[in-house]
Write a protein that holds these residues in place. Structure first.
Motif, PDB file in Angstrom:
ATOM      1  N   LYS A 513      67.403 -68.928  40.396  1.00 56.71           N
ATOM      2  CA  LYS A 513      68.622 -69.288  41.131  1.00 56.71           C
ATOM      3  C   LYS A 513      68.973 -68.223  42.168  1.00 56.71           C
ATOM      4  O   LYS A 513      69.374 -68.541  43.296  1.00 56.71           O
ATOM      5  N   LEU A 514      68.822 -66.961  41.783  1.00 57.47           N
ATOM      6  CA  LEU A 514      69.160 -65.869  42.703  1.00 57.47           C
ATOM      7  C   LEU A 514      68.204 -65.835  43.890  1.00 57.47           C
ATOM      8  O   LEU A 514      68.618 -65.621  45.042  1.00 57.47           O
ATOM      9  N   GLU A 515      66.927 -66.038  43.627  1.00 56.10           N
ATOM     10  CA  GLU A 515      65.943 -66.066  44.703  1.00 56.10           C
ATOM     11  C   GLU A 515      66.221 -67.205  45.682  1.00 56.10           C
ATOM     12  O   GLU A 515      66.134 -67.026  46.901  1.00 56.10           O
ATOM     13  N   ILE A 516      66.535 -68.376  45.139  1.00 56.53           N
ATOM     14  CA  ILE A 516      66.844 -69.531  45.989  1.00 56.53           C
ATOM     15  C   ILE A 516      68.082 -69.258  46.840  1.00 56.53           C
ATOM     16  O   ILE A 516      68.118 -69.579  48.035  1.00 56.53           O
ATOM     17  N   ALA A 517      69.097 -68.635  46.220  1.00 58.28           N
ATOM     18  CA  ALA A 517      70.339 -68.332  46.952  1.00 58.28           C
ATOM     19  C   ALA A 517      70.065 -67.391  48.119  1.00 58.28           C
ATOM     20  O   ALA A 517      70.495 -67.648  49.254  1.00 58.28           O
ATOM     21  N   PHE A 518      69.341 -66.308  47.878  1.00 60.12           N
ATOM     22  CA  PHE A 518      69.033 -65.359  48.950  1.00 60.12           C
ATOM     23  C   PHE A 518      68.213 -66.028  50.051  1.00 60.12           C
ATOM     24  O   PHE A 518      68.458 -65.809  51.245  1.00 60.12           O
ATOM     25  N   SER A 519      67.237 -66.831  49.656  1.00 61.66           N
ATOM     26  CA  SER A 519      66.372 -67.487  50.633  1.00 61.66           C
ATOM     27  C   SER A 519      67.162 -68.442  51.519  1.00 61.66           C
ATOM     28  O   SER A 519      67.020 -68.421  52.755  1.00 61.66           O
ATOM     29  N   ASN A 520      67.996 -69.259  50.897  1.00 58.33           N
ATOM     30  CA  ASN A 520      68.773 -70.237  51.666  1.00 58.33           C
ATOM     31  C   ASN A 520      69.798 -69.568  52.576  1.00 58.33           C
ATOM     32  O   ASN A 520      70.006 -69.995  53.723  1.00 58.33           O
ATOM     33  N   ILE A 521      70.426 -68.530  52.078  1.00 55.85           N
ATOM     34  CA  ILE A 521      71.431 -67.818  52.879  1.00 55.85           C
ATOM     35  C   ILE A 521      70.779 -67.138  54.080  1.00 55.85           C
ATOM     36  O   ILE A 521      71.323 -67.155  55.194  1.00 55.85           O
ATOM     37  N   TRP A 522      69.607 -66.546  53.889  1.00 59.27           N
ATOM     38  CA  TRP A 522      68.917 -65.891  55.000  1.00 59.27           C
ATOM     39  C   TRP A 522      68.542 -66.894  56.085  1.00 59.27           C
ATOM     40  O   TRP A 522      68.527 -66.575  57.269  1.00 59.27           O
ATOM     41  N   LYS A 523      68.274 -68.115  55.655  1.00 57.76           N
ATOM     42  CA  LYS A 523      67.925 -69.166  56.618  1.00 57.76           C
ATOM     43  C   LYS A 523      69.145 -69.709  57.358  1.00 57.76           C
ATOM     44  O   LYS A 523      69.003 -70.458  58.319  1.00 57.76           O
ATOM     45  N   GLY A 524      70.359 -69.342  56.908  1.00 55.76           N
ATOM     46  CA  GLY A 524      71.560 -69.767  57.604  1.00 55.76           C
ATOM     47  C   GLY A 524      72.368 -70.828  56.890  1.00 55.76           C
ATOM     48  O   GLY A 524      73.339 -71.354  57.458  1.00 55.76           O
ATOM     49  N   GLU A 525      72.018 -71.165  55.656  1.00 55.67           N
ATOM     50  CA  GLU A 525      72.759 -72.195  54.936  1.00 55.67           C
ATOM     51  C   GLU A 525      74.116 -71.668  54.467  1.00 55.67           C
ATOM     52  O   GLU A 525      74.362 -70.446  54.441  1.00 55.67           O
ATOM     53  N   ASP A 526      75.002 -72.563  54.080  1.00 52.75           N
ATOM     54  CA  ASP A 526      76.369 -72.212  53.723  1.00 52.75           C
ATOM     55  C   ASP A 526      76.410 -71.262  52.529  1.00 52.75           C
ATOM     56  O   ASP A 526      75.833 -71.546  51.465  1.00 52.75           O
ATOM     57  N   VAL A 527      77.117 -70.130  52.679  1.00 57.09           N
ATOM     58  CA  VAL A 527      77.174 -69.101  51.642  1.00 57.09           C
ATOM     59  C   VAL A 527      77.935 -69.588  50.419  1.00 57.09           C
ATOM     60  O   VAL A 527      77.499 -69.393  49.270  1.00 57.09           O
ATOM     61  N   ALA A 528      79.086 -70.230  50.643  1.00 56.86           N
ATOM     62  CA  ALA A 528      79.908 -70.707  49.525  1.00 56.86           C
ATOM     63  C   ALA A 528      79.138 -71.706  48.663  1.00 56.86           C
ATOM     64  O   ALA A 528      79.206 -71.669  47.419  1.00 56.86           O
ATOM     65  N   GLN A 529      78.385 -72.596  49.319  1.00 61.35           N
ATOM     66  CA  GLN A 529      77.593 -73.582  48.581  1.00 61.35           C
ATOM     67  C   GLN A 529      76.480 -72.911  47.780  1.00 61.35           C
ATOM     68  O   GLN A 529      76.192 -73.290  46.638  1.00 61.35           O
ATOM     69  N   ALA A 530      75.859 -71.892  48.367  1.00 56.71           N
ATOM     70  CA  ALA A 530      74.791 -71.164  47.667  1.00 56.71           C
ATOM     71  C   ALA A 530      75.331 -70.465  46.424  1.00 56.71           C
ATOM     72  O   ALA A 530      74.667 -70.435  45.378  1.00 56.71           O
ATOM     73  N   ILE A 531      76.524 -69.902  46.530  1.00 64.00           N
ATOM     74  CA  ILE A 531      77.138 -69.234  45.374  1.00 64.00           C
ATOM     75  C   ILE A 531      77.453 -70.247  44.277  1.00 64.00           C
ATOM     76  O   ILE A 531      77.257 -69.975  43.086  1.00 64.00           O
ATOM     77  N   GLU A 532      77.910 -71.400  44.683  1.00 66.52           N
ATOM     78  CA  GLU A 532      78.228 -72.457  43.716  1.00 66.52           C
ATOM     79  C   GLU A 532      76.980 -72.875  42.951  1.00 66.52           C
ATOM     80  O   GLU A 532      77.014 -73.038  41.718  1.00 66.52           O
ATOM     81  N   GLU A 533      75.876 -73.036  43.649  1.00 62.10           N
ATOM     82  CA  GLU A 533      74.630 -73.428  43.004  1.00 62.10           C
ATOM     83  C   GLU A 533      74.117 -72.310  42.089  1.00 62.10           C
ATOM     84  O   GLU A 533      73.575 -72.577  41.018  1.00 62.10           O
ATOM     85  N   MET A 534      74.301 -71.095  42.525  1.00 65.78           N
ATOM     86  CA  MET A 534      73.823 -69.948  41.768  1.00 65.78           C
ATOM     87  C   MET A 534      74.576 -69.775  40.454  1.00 65.78           C
ATOM     88  O   MET A 534      74.021 -69.328  39.442  1.00 65.78           O
ATOM     89  N   SER A 535      75.844 -70.141  40.434  1.00 72.35           N
ATOM     90  CA  SER A 535      76.699 -69.910  39.261  1.00 72.35           C
ATOM     91  C   SER A 535      76.697 -71.062  38.269  1.00 72.35           C
ATOM     92  O   SER A 535      77.367 -70.994  37.242  1.00 72.35           O
ATOM     93  N   LYS A 536      75.961 -72.129  38.552  1.00 71.39           N
ATOM     94  CA  LYS A 536      75.923 -73.278  37.640  1.00 71.39           C
ATOM     95  C   LYS A 536      75.154 -72.946  36.371  1.00 71.39           C
ATOM     96  O   LYS A 536      74.170 -72.215  36.406  1.00 71.39           O
TER      97      LYS A 536
END
Length: 536
Positions: A513-536
């Motif tokens: 989950k953490l790797e996916i969050a960092f990867s998506n955020i670096w690509k420019g995806e929404d930070v709040a959404q990435a945190i939500e997915e990471m904390s599930k």
């Protein structure tokens, strides 16, 4: 008359029975004595497993020394890291010789405890007086210390002092430097690192996560700060434009050492290489603990040349070689045990060629070159200099050489360009916290030789710990060893202030989950959404 004859026969039979009984007793006593002598000749044996080939020289040497000093056979076995814990458990339940102790990382702690594969470490030596609190916490579960802390891995900031006069305390300062820096020819990047490596990226968010609570709502300590930190991380892509598909860990490090970048994030696996480039370990770097015990001086030999020529096999081939060698090692083990009753014997079951072995060969060649250069320089100085001023220089050089031989740990600094410092904060408002993976020696909960295994575990992690860096390139978890190196001191400082990887069995999902969050955020995806997915 018949009465007398019966009496004589009775007495005769009695005498015969007594004679037979006495004869049998003597024979039994002789057999017992023979068996007793055989028992005295059989030495106890303990088996230690590990998965990192970098440890081979260290563990094998420790096993030899310990075997000789304690009249016990220590068999070391390098095994595949794939399904490591499961294979230990299968060995316990099956016919294979199971390890009495083994080296493993702290992320397996809960799994090992619940499987009954570890015994508590109650030795009072393992306290904050001798070990980093980070190491002790890494192996503590339900208020029990379950291993003997051995070494660790972490990350740090590496910068080129040819371009930077002062180490940055924040990433903001690096951005300011980037705006003002007039890059000379050859410099391609200011800050370059592997943005897909969690050990390199974690410090951006580490201060706002709780790795002891990864499976509940307490995992995120401060959601607002976490979002600020990840947004800051995302914006760095605009400054440094690092392509995650082309810039991996090795590429980033190679560009830095070639002078093509000013800053990078590196890990402890690169520390011996940095020290060799720096020249600090070329002649006499020591591991000296506060009690005055010294480590062995780095020595040059021809093995490095041979190691450097080893084939760079693929990971799949290495895995296959390890498995094949493991089967052969198990078959050979019987022969080793049979011969062990005659004299102490240590069996190195298998060997593995890896990229790290290649690096080790390069290091040894560098040491050899440096040693030859120093030797030529010293000889020329002794032959040509005759003035009183020159003689004083010769005496000073001799003093340095004597210090190295006696273990005083004099540093020969050939290049002071590459400097290590702890990971900086992001800004004055956003603090950072790095990540550490700790490795320890576990005593198998199912061993029949617990006391012998505990003693050897202590020997590996405490008694011989000041040799760990020079023989294996690993920094000990002990806090009372002085390596006489500013770079190493800063790595230790980083470890002391790092978070441990999670110990829970669910940590595989956590990393993903953490790797996916960092990867998506670096690509420019929404930070709040990435945190939500990471904390599930």
């Amino acid at each position: 008359m018949k009465h007398i004859i019966k009496k004589v026969i009775s007495i005769s039979l009695t005498v015969v029975l007594i004679a037979c009984f006495t004869s049998c007793k003597e024979t039994t006593n002789e057999n017992v004595a023979d068996n007793s002598n055989e028992t005295k000749d059989v030495q106890p044996e303990i088996v230690v497993w590990y998965t990192n080939s970098d440890l081979s020289d260290y563990i094998d040497e420790a096993a030899k020394e310990y075997s000789t000093e304690n009249n016990i056979i220590v068999t070391s076995k390098l095994v595949s890291a794939m399904d490591y814990i499961e294979n230990i458990n299968q060995a316990v339940l099956g016919d294979e010789i199971a390890p009495d102790l083994f080296v493993a990382e702290n992320s397996n702690l809960e799994k090992l405890y619940l499987a009954g594969l570890t015994l508590q470490n109650t030795d009072e030596t393992y306290s904050e007086n001798s070990y980093y609190e980070t190491a002790l916490n890494a192996f503590t579960y339900k208020n029990k210390l379950l291993a003997y802390p051995m070494y660790f891995e972490t990350s740090y900031l590496l910068y080129n002092q040819d371009y930077v006069t002062k180490a940055p305390e924040t990433i903001d300062e690096i951005l300011t430097f980037a705006d003002e820096f007039d890059a000379p020819e050859g410099v391609e990047a200011i800050f370059n690192w592997d943005v897909t490596d969690i050990l390199c990226n974690y410090f951006f968010v580490g201060n706002y996560l709780n790795n002891d609570e990864i499976n509940n709502e307490n995992y995120i300590l401060d959601r607002n700060k976490l979002q600020e930190a990840l947004t800051y991380y995302q914006n760095l892509n605009q400054y440094f434009a690092i392509d995650a598909k082309t810039v991996d860990y090795e590429t980033a490090f190679e560009k830095f050492t070639a002078g093509k970048s000013v800053f990078t994030i590196a890990k402890t696996d690169k520390l011996p290489e940095i020290e060799m480039i720096e020249g600090e370990t070329s002649d006499s770097i020591q591991a000296i603990n506060q009690n005055g015990n010294t480590g062995k001086i780095y020595e040059t030999d021809e093995e490095g040349v041979n190691e450097a020529k080893e084939d760079d096999t693929s990971k799949e081939e290495q895995e296959k070689n390890v498995n094949n060698a493991s089967e052969k090692a198990s078959k050979d083990n019987t022969e080793n045990i049979e011969s062990s009753s005659k004299e102490p014997n240590v069996t190195k079951q298998i060997s593995q060629s890896t990229l790290k072995d290649f690096t080790a060969g390069i290091e040894k060649m560098l040491r050899q070159c440096f040693a030859q250069e120093n030797s030529v320089s010293d000889n020329q100085s002794l032959e040509t200099n005759s003035s009183s001023e020159d003689n004083s220089q010769i005496e000073e050089g001799s003093s340095i050489e004597e210090d190295a031989i006696s273990g005083m740990g004099t540093i020969v600094d050939k290049n002071s360009s590459f400097k290590i410092v702890p990971l900086p904060n992001l800004t004055t408002e956003l603090e950072s916290k790095g990540l550490a993976i700790s490795y320890g020696v576990f005593v198998n909960g199912y061993t029949q030789k617990a006391e012998e295994a505990k003693k050897f575990a202590k020997y590996l992690t405490y008694d011989k710990a000041d040799k760990l860096y020079e023989e294996a390139g690993k920094l000990s978890s002990r806090n009372d060893i002085n390596y006489n190196s500013e770079n190493i001191a800063n790595v230790l400082k980083q470890y002391e202030n790092s978070a441990n990887v999670p110990k829970q069995m669910e940590n595989e999902d956590y990393w993903l989950k953490l790797e996916i969050a960092f990867s998506n955020i670096w690509k420019g995806e929404d930070v709040a959404q990435a945190i939500e997915e990471m904390s599930k």
